[in-house]
Write a protein that holds these residues in place. Structure first.
Motif, mmCIF file in Angstrom:
data_model
loop_
_atom_site.group_PDB
_atom_site.id
_atom_site.type_symbol
_atom_site.label_atom_id
_atom_site.label_comp_id
_atom_site.label_asym_id
_atom_site.label_seq_id
_atom_site.Cartn_x
_atom_site.Cartn_y
_atom_site.Cartn_z
ATOM 1 N N THR A 132 8.824 33.525 0.523
ATOM 2 C CA THR A 132 7.883 34.610 0.811
ATOM 3 C C THR A 132 7.236 34.391 2.165
ATOM 4 N N ALA A 133 6.845 33.161 2.460
ATOM 5 C CA ALA A 133 6.232 32.855 3.755
ATOM 6 C C ALA A 133 7.205 33.155 4.890
ATOM 7 N N GLU A 134 8.463 32.797 4.713
ATOM 8 C CA GLU A 134 9.457 33.063 5.752
ATOM 9 C C GLU A 134 9.649 34.560 5.954
ATOM 10 N N LEU A 135 9.715 35.316 4.857
ATOM 11 C CA LEU A 135 9.909 36.756 4.969
ATOM 12 C C LEU A 135 8.719 37.448 5.620
ATOM 13 N N LEU A 136 7.522 36.958 5.337
ATOM 14 C CA LEU A 136 6.323 37.570 5.897
ATOM 15 C C LEU A 136 5.928 36.993 7.249
ATOM 16 N N GLY A 137 6.572 35.892 7.631
ATOM 17 C CA GLY A 137 6.239 35.277 8.915
ATOM 18 C C GLY A 137 4.862 34.644 8.932
ATOM 19 N N CYS A 138 4.516 33.958 7.835
ATOM 20 C CA CYS A 138 3.205 33.318 7.747
ATOM 21 C C CYS A 138 3.368 31.956 7.090
ATOM 22 N N SER A 139 2.281 31.246 6.922
ATOM 23 C CA SER A 139 2.330 29.917 6.310
ATOM 24 C C SER A 139 2.352 30.027 4.783
ATOM 25 N N THR A 140 2.762 28.933 4.141
ATOM 26 C CA THR A 140 2.762 28.920 2.674
ATOM 27 C C THR A 140 1.338 29.006 2.137
ATOM 28 N N GLY A 141 0.392 28.430 2.870
ATOM 29 C CA GLY A 141 -1.011 28.525 2.452
ATOM 30 C C GLY A 141 -1.499 29.963 2.439
ATOM 31 N N THR A 142 -1.063 30.745 3.415
ATOM 32 C CA THR A 142 -1.445 32.157 3.463
ATOM 33 C C THR A 142 -0.854 32.894 2.261
ATOM 34 N N VAL A 143 0.393 32.590 1.932
ATOM 35 C CA VAL A 143 1.024 33.229 0.765
ATOM 36 C C VAL A 143 0.240 32.887 -0.493
ATOM 37 N N LYS A 144 -0.131 31.623 -0.648
ATOM 38 C CA LYS A 144 -0.870 31.204 -1.841
ATOM 39 C C LYS A 144 -2.233 31.888 -1.927
ATOM 40 N N SER A 145 -2.943 31.937 -0.808
ATOM 41 C CA SER A 145 -4.271 32.557 -0.845
ATOM 42 C C SER A 145 -4.160 34.071 -1.055
#
Length: 177
Positions: A132-145
């Motif tokens: 998900t982080a790769e698809l959205l171009g963000c960090s894994t922490g951002t995906v979790k939050s």
């Protein structure tokens, strides 16, 4: 060799799955078709490189999400409308399942675009946090939050879905017990 060789096969093979994602993002079949068409147009422009060295499906999904967020930002667009007859009315699964789907669809429509994208990717498409982080171009922490904030917002907006949402977030389930 045609530089667009394989594009038609890719579209034919992945169109339905990508259309489901587009529908979950937009909540409207016609807008989902427009969104997918826009994404396919962008993929077509870069097809030679994607077919040679990239991941066309991941690129297409990223185009879908970015375009969806862009549409929401530019147009302040809220296309979800209630209807007298839910689109799933003909399916089996019981009245409660249909009511849950309707409530979930309406609650998803009230999420911010990025939160909605995270929920769709994580729970509908069953993607990992890393994917998900790769698809959205963000960090894994951002995906979790974003996932946590989105689930909290869904719980607040659709308390009738509490059982479904606690299954989606085992951390919250432990805290609330």
């Amino acid at each position: 060799m045609d530089r667009y060789e394989g594009f038609r096969e890719f579209v034919n093979a992945r169109q339905q799955a990508l259309m489901r994602t587009a529908y979950l993002l937009t909540g409207d079949a016609h807008l989902a078709e427009d969104l997918l068409q826009t994404a396919f147009t962008k993929v077509f422009r870069h097809w030679a490189k994607l077919a040679r060295e990239g991941n066309p499906e991941a690129y297409t999904r990223r185009c879908l999400i970015n375009e969806f967020v862009s549409w929401r930002r530019q147009r302040r667009w809220h296309a979800e409308l209630s209807s007298a007859r839910p689109p799933d009315a003909g399916r089996t699964g019981g009245e409660n399942d249909a009511l849950h789907r309707i409530a979930l669809r309406h609650a998803l429509g009230r999420l911010a675009p990025r939160q909605r994208a995270v929920i769709v990717l994580r729970f509908y498409e069953d993607r990992s946090v890393q994917e998900t982080a790769e698809l959205l171009g963000c960090s894994t922490g951002t995906v979790k939050s974003q996932t946590s904030h989105a689930l909290d917002r869904l719980r607040a907006q659709a308390p009738e879905l509490a059982g479904l949402l606690s299954d989606a977030d085992p951390v919250h389930q432990e805290v609330t017990r």
